[in-house]
Design an enzyme around this catalytic site. Structure first.
Site, PDB file in Angstrom:
ATOM      1  N   SER A  46       0.841  -1.189   0.000  1.00 26.89           N
ATOM      2  CA  SER A  46       0.000   0.000   0.000  1.00 26.89           C
ATOM      3  C   SER A  46       0.879   1.242   0.000  1.00 26.89           C
ATOM      4  CB  SER A  46      -0.925   0.011   1.236  1.00 26.89           C
ATOM      5  OG  SER A  46      -0.157   0.113   2.423  1.00 26.89           O
ATOM      6  N   ILE A  48       3.151   4.507  -0.375  1.00 23.83           N
ATOM      7  CA  ILE A  48       4.379   4.837  -1.102  1.00 23.83           C
ATOM      8  C   ILE A  48       5.054   3.588  -1.636  1.00 23.83           C
ATOM      9  CG2 ILE A  48       6.675   5.869  -0.874  1.00 23.83           C
ATOM     10  CD1 ILE A  48       5.505   7.619   1.363  1.00 23.83           C
ATOM     11  N   SER A 170      12.621  10.602   6.903  1.00 24.18           N
ATOM     12  CA  SER A 170      11.610  11.645   7.060  1.00 24.18           C
ATOM     13  C   SER A 170      12.268  12.913   7.559  1.00 24.18           C
ATOM     14  CB  SER A 170      10.534  11.188   8.047  1.00 24.18           C
ATOM     15  OG  SER A 170       9.701  12.268   8.438  1.00 24.18           O
ATOM     16  N   TYR A 197       9.596   7.925  17.150  1.00 25.28           N
ATOM     17  CA  TYR A 197       9.512   7.956  15.686  1.00 25.28           C
ATOM     18  C   TYR A 197      10.596   8.868  15.111  1.00 25.28           C
ATOM     19  CZ  TYR A 197       7.822   8.754  10.964  1.00 25.28           C
ATOM     20  OH  TYR A 197       7.736   8.855   9.592  1.00 25.28           O
ATOM     21  N   LYS A 201      13.843   7.858  12.677  1.00 22.87           N
ATOM     22  CA  LYS A 201      14.126   8.476  11.378  1.00 22.87           C
ATOM     23  C   LYS A 201      15.541   9.075  11.366  1.00 22.87           C
ATOM     24  CE  LYS A 201      11.455   6.680   9.881  1.00 22.87           C
ATOM     25  NZ  LYS A 201      11.269   5.888   8.647  1.00 22.87           N
TER      26      LYS A 201
END
Length: 377
Positions: A46, A48, A170, A197, A201
């Site tokens: 699903s 990207i 990100s 998170y 990243k």
């Protein structure tokens, strides 16, 4: 009425400016034909990842969708074969939260696929959902799992050089601050999840940087890619149900479609002539400077050695030989890879007392009852 029309016109003009300057992604160019080449894309059922796999398949590559859910992965295979006209799209099971699953995927892939030209680490999570583990689940899925997978597939990447590794990161890495005394502590609550998170990243960017140094001269290059603000399930799936109908229209207006989000990872995987930029961070299909913490070579090397230990590959932070090839350490390390969720590994030189963290032993015993699906793949 005139005032209303003027206001509407100004709003529309502002939206057009924002869309074409901040939201719309530049199209990826790069190699036109990928026939005879093989690519692995994690989390490709699903968003990207699926759009990335679609473009690779359209260019003729053999594409392996490495996903956690067999049902959703096989459905994506059907869709991509139909849309691309390329039947060389297959599914292979991979759960990055489980080191045993990563090991099993690598074993199955190496025994069945003679080539690996492109490895794209797209899968990731932004929340733990209702799952409670005795380790940092966000770091495990977003960094440690991809680290281990890269290590296991590296011989095949080297034998097929020139080849590439793309780590989807990100802009959230700019808020990351790695605390090596709490690197693998469990994450509880939304505030800790936001921090974890961003930290994961940042770990992605440092991983790409150190990997480039480790692989210099091998023909394998690697890049960190920021897909931009994308309308995907990564964050919306964890919001309260009543909030989703409010935010989804805004997300549709202000965020990129997954196809747009796929352009920078595709650029890093396919663009010719960027080999000298191995280890750099890309956004909007061009090199972008990173935060000071993300260009700290000492921190990148320290994270590399700590992650080796967390992945069960070899000595951790106290290893004095950075050139030593990581190898599994005896029966205990092998047993940690054989368990679906291995015991939290202690990194030498790191404290895992995790001051301030709750005791999750009882919660872990009830994990089966509470477990949700944190990994969108």
């Amino acid at each position: 009425m005139e005032t209303l029309l003027l206001g509407a016109g100004l709003l529309l003009g502002a939206y057009v400016l924002v869309y074409y300057n901040l939201v719309k992604a530049p199209p990826c160019g790069g190699i036109g034909s990928l026939r005879g080449r093989t690519a692995v894309v994690t989390g490709a059922n699903s968003g990207i990842g699926k759009m990335t796999a679609l473009e690779l398949a359209r260019r003729g590559a053999r594409v392996v969708l490495a996903c956690r859910s067999r049902e959703r992965g096989e459905a994506a295979v059907f869709d991509l074969r139909q849309e691309s006209g390329n039947n060389e799209v297959i599914f292979m099971a991979l759960d990055l939260a489980s080191l045993a699953s990563v090991q099993a995927f690598a074993t199955a892939f190496l025994s069945s696929e003679p080539r690996l030209d492109i490895l794209i680490h797209n899968a990731g999570i932004s929340s733990c959902g209702r799952t409670r583990e005795t380790f940092n689940l966000l770091l495990r899925v977003n960094h440690v799992g991809p680290f281990l997978l890269t290590h296991l597939l590296l011989p095949r990447l080297k034998s097929c050089a020139p080849s590439r590794v793309v780590v989807v990161s990100s802009a959230a890495h700019r808020r990351g601050r790695l605390d090596f005394t709490r690197l693998d502590c469990p994450v509880v609550g939304w505030q800790q999840e936001l921090r974890a998170y961003a930290d994961s990243k940042l770990a992605n960017v440092l991983f790409a940087r150190e990997l480039a140094n480790q692989l210099e001269g091998t023909g394998v290059t690697c890049y960190a890619a920021h897909p931009g603000p994308v309308n995907s399930e990564l964050f919306l799936r964890h919001l309260p149900g009543w909030l989703c109908p409010i935010l989804r229209p805004l997300a549709w207006l202000l965020l990129r479609a997954p196809q747009g989000g796929a352009q920078t990872p595709l650029y890093c995987a396919l663009q010719e002539g960027i080999e000298p930029l191995s280890g750099r961070y890309f956004a909007n299909c061009r090199v972008e400077e990173v935060s000071p913490a993300a260009r700290d070579d000492q921190a990148a090397h320290r994270l590399w050695k700590a992650t080796k230990k967390l992945a069960g590959l070899g000595p951790g932070e106290d290893d004095d030989d950075p050139e030593e090839e990581p190898q599994p350490q005896g029966p205990r390390a092998l047993s940690s890879l054989s368990a679906p969720y291995p015991e939290k590994t202690t990194v030498s030189g790191l404290s895992h007392s995790c001051p301030g963290s709750p005791d999750l032993s009882k919660l872990t015993q009830r994990r089966i009852q509470m477990k949700a699906r944190p990994l969108p793949d």
